[in-house]
Design a protein around this motif. Structure first.
Motif, mmCIF file in Angstrom:
data_model
loop_
_atom_site.group_PDB
_atom_site.id
_atom_site.type_symbol
_atom_site.label_atom_id
_atom_site.label_comp_id
_atom_site.label_asym_id
_atom_site.label_seq_id
_atom_site.Cartn_x
_atom_site.Cartn_y
_atom_site.Cartn_z
ATOM 1 N N PRO A 1 12.898 -10.277 -0.183
ATOM 2 C CA PRO A 1 12.965 -11.894 -0.703
ATOM 3 C C PRO A 1 12.115 -12.744 -0.002
ATOM 4 O O PRO A 1 11.670 -13.821 -0.416
ATOM 5 N N GLY A 2 11.588 -12.329 1.337
ATOM 6 C CA GLY A 2 10.711 -13.390 1.843
ATOM 7 C C GLY A 2 9.042 -13.128 1.717
ATOM 8 O O GLY A 2 8.378 -13.864 1.948
ATOM 9 N N GLY A 3 9.039 -12.110 0.816
ATOM 10 C CA GLY A 3 7.639 -11.882 0.477
ATOM 11 C C GLY A 3 6.860 -10.684 0.900
ATOM 12 O O GLY A 3 5.718 -10.395 0.652
ATOM 13 N N ALA A 4 7.735 -10.132 2.054
ATOM 14 C CA ALA A 4 7.040 -8.778 2.719
ATOM 15 C C ALA A 4 7.179 -7.788 1.728
ATOM 16 O O ALA A 4 8.030 -7.315 0.989
ATOM 17 N N THR A 5 5.832 -6.838 1.630
ATOM 18 C CA THR A 5 5.662 -5.945 0.769
ATOM 19 C C THR A 5 6.311 -4.567 1.547
ATOM 20 O O THR A 5 6.321 -4.489 2.660
ATOM 21 N N ILE A 6 7.446 -3.911 0.660
ATOM 22 C CA ILE A 6 8.010 -2.654 1.262
ATOM 23 C C ILE A 6 7.560 -1.724 0.235
ATOM 24 O O ILE A 6 7.279 -1.589 -0.873
ATOM 25 N N PRO A 7 7.710 -0.253 1.160
ATOM 26 C CA PRO A 7 7.923 -0.350 2.474
ATOM 27 C C PRO A 7 6.451 -0.764 3.069
ATOM 28 O O PRO A 7 5.525 -0.881 2.300
ATOM 29 N N THR A 8 6.561 -0.745 4.288
ATOM 30 C CA THR A 8 5.430 -1.212 5.293
ATOM 31 C C THR A 8 4.234 0.190 5.341
ATOM 32 O O THR A 8 4.751 1.479 5.197
ATOM 33 N N PRO A 9 2.975 -0.251 5.530
ATOM 34 C CA PRO A 9 2.061 1.069 5.518
ATOM 35 C C PRO A 9 2.534 1.959 6.551
ATOM 36 O O PRO A 9 3.251 1.336 7.567
ATOM 37 N N PRO A 10 1.975 3.035 6.819
ATOM 38 C CA PRO A 10 2.185 4.080 7.884
ATOM 39 C C PRO A 10 1.588 3.285 9.322
ATOM 40 O O PRO A 10 0.773 2.495 9.376
ATOM 41 N N GLY A 11 2.545 3.711 10.363
ATOM 42 C CA GLY A 11 2.214 3.147 11.716
ATOM 43 C C GLY A 11 1.750 4.249 12.620
ATOM 44 O O GLY A 11 1.275 5.492 11.949
ATOM 45 N N CYS A 12 1.862 4.138 13.940
ATOM 46 C CA CYS A 12 1.357 5.194 14.692
ATOM 47 C C CYS A 12 2.510 5.334 15.868
ATOM 48 O O CYS A 12 2.900 4.159 16.539
ATOM 49 N N ASN A 13 2.963 6.358 16.236
ATOM 50 C CA ASN A 13 3.780 6.683 17.545
ATOM 51 C C ASN A 13 3.375 7.966 18.269
ATOM 52 O O ASN A 13 3.384 9.001 17.548
ATOM 53 N N SER A 14 3.022 8.047 19.420
ATOM 54 C CA SER A 14 2.677 9.012 20.035
ATOM 55 C C SER A 14 1.571 9.762 19.645
ATOM 56 O O SER A 14 1.378 10.954 19.610
ATOM 57 N N GLY A 15 0.757 9.192 19.046
ATOM 58 C CA GLY A 15 -0.660 9.965 18.455
ATOM 59 C C GLY A 15 -0.506 10.404 17.086
ATOM 60 O O GLY A 15 -1.202 10.991 16.695
ATOM 61 N N ALA A 16 0.771 10.162 16.405
ATOM 62 C CA ALA A 16 0.893 10.574 14.963
ATOM 63 C C ALA A 16 1.383 9.501 14.276
ATOM 64 O O ALA A 16 2.065 8.519 14.414
ATOM 65 N N PRO A 17 0.899 9.557 12.651
ATOM 66 C CA PRO A 17 1.436 8.841 11.935
ATOM 67 C C PRO A 17 3.017 8.515 11.618
ATOM 68 O O PRO A 17 3.518 9.780 11.699
ATOM 69 N N THR A 18 3.231 7.398 11.212
ATOM 70 C CA THR A 18 4.646 7.188 11.018
ATOM 71 C C THR A 18 4.918 6.389 9.574
ATOM 72 O O THR A 18 3.935 6.080 9.287
#
Length: 584
Positions: free
Chosen positions: A33-50
């Motif tokens: 509702p606030g305009g944020a695209t879902i889901p968010t693009p991949p992130g990074c955690n401990s050197g691996a994509p999330t």
């Protein structure tokens, strides 16, 4: 209330549409509702994509494999990431982020996210598997409930847990809902239970991050529903989407549920709990449709492929046999079907003697033997050749089933209302519907009963059992009342309906080649009504397999009425099963 089932069966569901917010492959992504695209693009955690893309890249046809390519060390050393057949493939481009691949193929979580379907109508067991819990703090639980008929949120006593807070990725749970005493026979929805504190957002209530229904009932957690209108933050200014639904790219009739578990605010990665479910169709799937083909090949079921509905044939063409069905799908019923006896012809799906001479005269008044074909017909139709999809009536050719509405359980074919199952014998475990044998409604992947009909597990057939007492002869049960079985019936050729049976007509059709095709009959064998003079064996034509002439009630091409009745009368949910195993 967590329950672990032991069967692992994949079957079909009938789904209830609830309005599509986004569609696969389109340019419009879902937003909060606030305009944020879902889901968010991949992130990074401990050197691996999330993120969801990374989770789907590890759902493959081989265990322990992920389609995630290694970072490029030079422009010519980029790994394409293809190690197996997976939902998503992620690969790096030279000089991109060494943790987050910039190339994506396959299931695209942003482009293909949906909020529907919200409710489901199961027919057999469903297999749910935990795909990932991402990096979530909360250890959420997952379960099902009966959809209410009054639009009210389900009662806490009707929330049935399936996946517990300690079930890790790879855990599978089978919901054999038809055997569950808590199932009320209608649609079901699914829920997520969290351990979130009601007073401290994003914190575990009492420091305990394991979610249970019992804790949530005492105010130590939140519950989110597949029916979004029931969510605790739905009416607030920050009403969020908590569930995204994805269609599998590699497995027919498989979907993914991706949940976001923070009240009123979240990081929108939708990996707090991701489960797969085998044995479902997309919104609008699982219902009968017309394939555009002829005969039995015209019968189809709507199935989902990459978010788009299509009509998948239930049957393929087979050599023609004498059974009253257009088996080879050329538009003509029983054409070319042979009989074992030299003096027999195929009539109304059965092999009978030809008319002729004193031995096999025409017994129905007003008919005469067409020596060229061996059928008893209206004398004005002898020698008349009609085109495809036409019959001869009083010497003129016309459409056989136009405007005809047959009694329940019968099909218009060749200008007659016929019970195509009256002489059909199906293999064990199957039931006859409109002359075709299907897996019974008690079988996984079989006939699906639609309201108000329910499944008779003993016979595998669907029937309306809403009447408190048995309905007398000539009536049928409909929505709790016994109604005249002839109500709403329009019999062919001006004949009348009595006790749920249309009287016989004396029309006939010959194809362009002079051969007779598309047999029909006005009889329902074993009935005490609708029999013409001269019938001596429960057949309106005065003939059987051993004696009497092959008096023809009505024959024609095309069998359009049969196809229409099949399509409108069936609820079927097994086309995808046939698609997977190979069409027969």
């Amino acid at each position: 209330m967590q329950r672990t089932r032991t069967a692992t069966v994949v079957v079909a569901l009938l789904l209830t549409p609830f309005g599509l917010v986004g569609t696969a492959g389109d340019a419009l992504a879902l937003t909060q509702p606030g305009g944020a695209t879902i889901p968010t693009p991949p992130g990074c955690n401990s050197g691996a994509p999330t993120g969801l893309a990374a989770a789907f890249a590890c759902v493959c046809d081989a265990p322990g494999v992920c389609n995630i390519g290694a970072a490029c060390t030079s422009p010519t050393s980029c790994d394409d990431g293809k190690h197996a057949i997976c939902e998503t493939t992620l690969a790096h481009a030279y000089n991109d982020n060494t943790c987050i691949p910039s190339k994506l193929a396959g299931l695209d979580p942003i482009a293909e996210a949906r909020t529907t379907p919200e409710t489901f109508r199961p027919t057999c067991a469903l297999t749910f598997t935990v795909v990932t819990r991402g990096t979530a703090l909360f250890r959420d639980g997952f379960g099902w409930y009966n959809v209410t008929s009054n639009g009210q949120k389900p009662d806490a006593s009707d929330l049935h847990g399936m996946i517990g807070c300690n079930d890790a990725a790879g855990k599978s749970v089978v919901l054999d809902i038809q055997a569950d005493p808590a199932y009320r026979g209608g649609e079901v929805g699914f829920f997520l239970v969290t351990p979130e504190s009601l007073s401290q957002k994003s914190q575990c209530a009492g420091g305990d991050c394991c979610a249970t229904l019992a804790r949530a009932a005492t105010g130590q957690g939140q519950i989110y529903y597949s029916e979004r209108k029931y969510n605790p933050d739905q009416a607030s200014a920050n009403a969020l989407i908590h569930l995204l639904v994805f269609d599998s790219k590699i497995t027919p009739r498989k979907f993914y549920f991706a949940w976001e578990d923070i009240y009123g605010a979240s990081n929108n990665d939708f990996t707090d709990l991701v489960t797969s479910v085998d044995g479902v169709e997309c919104s609008g799937g699982g219902v009968a449709c017309a394939t555009g083909k002829k005969g039995r090949c015209s019968v189809g079921v709507k199935t989902c492929a990459s978010g788009a509905l299509g009509c998948t044939p239930v049957f393929q063409g087979e050599p023609e046999v004498c059974d009253g069905v257009d088996n080879d799908c050329n538009g003509n019923v029983d054409d070319g079907a042979t009989c074992a006896a030299a003096d027999a012809i195929c009539q109304n799906g059965e092999c009978v003697h030809k008319c002729g001479g004193n031995e096999f005269p025409c017994k129905i008044p007003g008919t005469a033997c067409d020596q060229a074909t061996g059928f008893c017909v209206d004398p004005t139709c002898i020698g008349v050749t009609c085109g495809a999809d036409q019959i001869c009536h009083k010497g003129k050719c016309g459409a056989p089933c136009e405007g005809v509405v047959c009694p329940k359980g019968q099909t218009c074919t060749g200008a007659a209302c016929v019970d195509l199952c009256s002489t059909k014998t199906c293999p064990s475990g199957q039931a006859c519907k409109d002359g075709i044998c299907f897996a019974g409604c008690a079988q996984c992947g079989g006939l699906a009963c639609t309201t108000p009909e329910t499944c008779n597990t003993a016979t595998g057939t669907c029937s309306d059992t809403s009447c408190t007492t048995s309905c007398p002869g000539g009536t049928r049960c409909e929505a709790g009342q016994c109604k005249n079985a002839c109500d709403g019936v329009t019999c062919p050729n001006g004949t009348t309906c009595e006790k749920g049976q249309c009287g016989s007509a004396t029309t006939t059709s010959t194809g362009a080649d002079g051969g007779l095709v598309d047999p029909g009959s006005g009889t329902a064998q074993g009935s005490d009504a609708g029999l013409e003079a001269g019938a001596d064996d429960g057949n309106a034509y005065g003939n059987d397999r051993t004696g009497g002439c092959s008096c023809r009630n009505a024959v024609g091409h095309g069998n359009r009425g049969w196809a229409a009745a099949v399509l409108m009368g069936m609820g079927i949910g097994f086309a995808a099963k046939r698609r997977r195993s190979g069409r027969r």
